[in-house]
Design a protein around this motif. Sequence first.
Motif, short mmCIF file in Angstrom:
data_model
loop_
_atom_site.label_atom_id
_atom_site.label_comp_id
_atom_site.label_asym_id
_atom_site.label_seq_id
_atom_site.Cartn_x
_atom_site.Cartn_y
_atom_site.Cartn_z
N TYR A 288 0.85 -1.19 0.00
CA TYR A 288 0.00 0.00 0.00
C TYR A 288 0.89 1.24 0.00
O TYR A 288 1.92 1.29 0.66
N LEU A 289 0.47 2.24 -0.75
CA LEU A 289 1.17 3.53 -0.79
C LEU A 289 0.19 4.63 -0.41
O LEU A 289 -1.00 4.55 -0.74
N PRO A 290 0.67 5.69 0.25
CA PRO A 290 -0.23 6.82 0.54
C PRO A 290 -0.86 7.31 -0.77
O PRO A 290 -0.19 7.46 -1.78
N GLY A 291 -2.16 7.52 -0.75
CA GLY A 291 -2.88 7.96 -1.93
C GLY A 291 -3.52 6.83 -2.72
O GLY A 291 -4.30 7.08 -3.63
N ASP A 292 -3.22 5.59 -2.35
CA ASP A 292 -3.85 4.45 -3.03
C ASP A 292 -5.33 4.40 -2.69
O ASP A 292 -5.75 4.87 -1.64
N PRO A 293 -6.12 3.78 -3.58
CA PRO A 293 -7.53 3.59 -3.27
C PRO A 293 -7.67 2.77 -1.99
O PRO A 293 -6.90 1.84 -1.75
N CYS A 294 -8.63 3.16 -1.19
CA CYS A 294 -8.82 2.51 0.11
C CYS A 294 -10.31 2.46 0.43
O CYS A 294 -11.02 3.44 0.24
N HIS A 295 -10.78 1.31 0.89
CA HIS A 295 -12.17 1.20 1.31
C HIS A 295 -12.39 2.18 2.47
O HIS A 295 -11.54 2.30 3.35
N PRO A 296 -13.52 2.90 2.46
CA PRO A 296 -13.75 3.91 3.51
C PRO A 296 -13.63 3.38 4.94
O PRO A 296 -13.19 4.10 5.82
N LYS A 297 -14.00 2.13 5.17
CA LYS A 297 -13.92 1.58 6.52
C LYS A 297 -12.50 1.19 6.91
O LYS A 297 -12.26 0.75 8.03
N ARG A 298 -11.56 1.34 6.00
CA ARG A 298 -10.15 1.06 6.31
C ARG A 298 -9.32 2.33 6.38
O ARG A 298 -8.10 2.27 6.48
N SER A 299 -9.95 3.47 6.32
CA SER A 299 -9.22 4.74 6.18
C SER A 299 -8.24 5.02 7.32
O SER A 299 -7.31 5.78 7.15
N THR A 300 -8.43 4.41 8.45
CA THR A 300 -7.51 4.63 9.57
C THR A 300 -6.75 3.37 9.94
O THR A 300 -6.10 3.32 10.98
N GLY A 301 -6.81 2.35 9.10
CA GLY A 301 -6.14 1.09 9.41
C GLY A 301 -4.63 1.20 9.34
O GLY A 301 -4.08 2.06 8.66
N LYS A 302 -3.98 0.30 10.02
CA LYS A 302 -2.51 0.24 10.05
C LYS A 302 -1.97 -0.08 8.67
O LYS A 302 -2.45 -1.00 8.00
N ASP A 303 -0.97 0.69 8.20
CA ASP A 303 -0.42 0.46 6.87
C ASP A 303 1.04 0.01 6.87
O ASP A 303 1.51 -0.54 5.88
N VAL A 304 1.74 0.25 7.95
CA VAL A 304 3.15 -0.14 8.07
C VAL A 304 3.37 -0.68 9.48
O VAL A 304 2.86 -0.09 10.44
N PRO A 305 4.12 -1.77 9.62
CA PRO A 305 4.37 -2.28 10.97
C PRO A 305 5.17 -1.28 11.82
O PRO A 305 5.95 -0.49 11.30
N ASP A 306 4.96 -1.35 13.11
CA ASP A 306 5.77 -0.59 14.06
C ASP A 306 7.12 -1.31 14.12
O ASP A 306 7.18 -2.51 14.39
N ALA A 307 8.18 -0.59 13.85
CA ALA A 307 9.52 -1.20 13.81
C ALA A 307 9.87 -1.92 15.12
O ALA A 307 10.64 -2.88 15.11
N ASN A 308 9.32 -1.47 16.23
CA ASN A 308 9.61 -2.09 17.52
C ASN A 308 8.86 -3.41 17.73
O ASN A 308 9.12 -4.12 18.69
N GLU A 309 7.93 -3.72 16.85
CA GLU A 309 7.13 -4.93 16.99
C GLU A 309 7.51 -6.02 16.00
O GLU A 309 6.83 -7.04 15.90
N ILE A 310 8.59 -5.81 15.25
CA ILE A 310 9.04 -6.82 14.29
C ILE A 310 10.47 -7.23 14.62
O ILE A 310 11.20 -6.49 15.27
N PRO A 311 10.87 -8.41 14.18
CA PRO A 311 12.23 -8.87 14.48
C PRO A 311 13.29 -7.91 13.94
O PRO A 311 13.14 -7.33 12.85
N GLY A 312 14.36 -7.76 14.71
CA GLY A 312 15.45 -6.83 14.37
C GLY A 312 15.97 -6.90 12.95
O GLY A 312 16.15 -5.86 12.31
N PRO A 313 16.20 -8.10 12.40
CA PRO A 313 16.74 -8.17 11.04
C PRO A 313 15.83 -7.57 9.97
O PRO A 313 16.26 -7.31 8.86
N TYR A 314 14.55 -7.34 10.32
CA TYR A 314 13.59 -6.83 9.33
C TYR A 314 13.26 -5.35 9.52
O TYR A 314 12.54 -4.77 8.72
N ARG A 315 13.79 -4.75 10.56
CA ARG A 315 13.44 -3.36 10.86
C ARG A 315 13.87 -2.38 9.77
O ARG A 315 13.22 -1.37 9.55
N ASP A 316 14.94 -2.71 9.07
CA ASP A 316 15.39 -1.80 8.00
C ASP A 316 14.39 -1.75 6.85
O ASP A 316 14.40 -0.80 6.07
N LEU A 317 13.49 -2.74 6.73
CA LEU A 317 12.47 -2.72 5.68
C LEU A 317 11.50 -1.55 5.88
O LEU A 317 11.04 -0.96 4.91
#
Length: 160
Positions: A84-113
């Motif tokens: 998903y990219l900012p500005g992409d079409p989005c269902h209205p009921k998802r307008s405030t949904g999470k789009d990117v993981p919180d870096a602190n909640e994913i394994p260290g080797p993947y945080r650079d993603l």
Amino acid sequence: MRENIRVADEVWLAAASLHRAQPNRTDFTVAEIVAQAEAANVTGKPLRPGVKVHVNQHCVANRAPNPGRYRMLVETGRQRRRLYLPGDPCHPKRSTGKDVPDANEIPGPYRDLVEWYRDTFAKGAGGTTQDPVLALRGLGKGLWANEDADAFVHRQREGW
């Protein structure tokens, strides 16, 4: 590896890994994203059954929520997804949904993603998929900014 990583975050990591490894590709099949999640094995256990349904439905911004409201992927075609990219079409009921993981909640080797996504992927392509009609919103608002609407219409009709 973390056992308690959210399935949605695991899906995002798989899609982001594919995008970064294959920058010339615009999207991936559901099967490719699921296979990447399985190969990455971020939980250290067999692939959880929820991964496929998250790639198909729960994480897809332009589909009706059922029940997940994540905006991590966009359906680009039948059985095809991309991040998903900012500005992409989005269902209205998802307008405030999470789009990117919180870096602190994913394994260290993947945080650079997450950093790669924000600094490279989203910056380079952000807004390119915006609906062209919606992009016209606000265009020309300065034309009559200092004029009453009735006076503007009256002026336009002069000489008819």
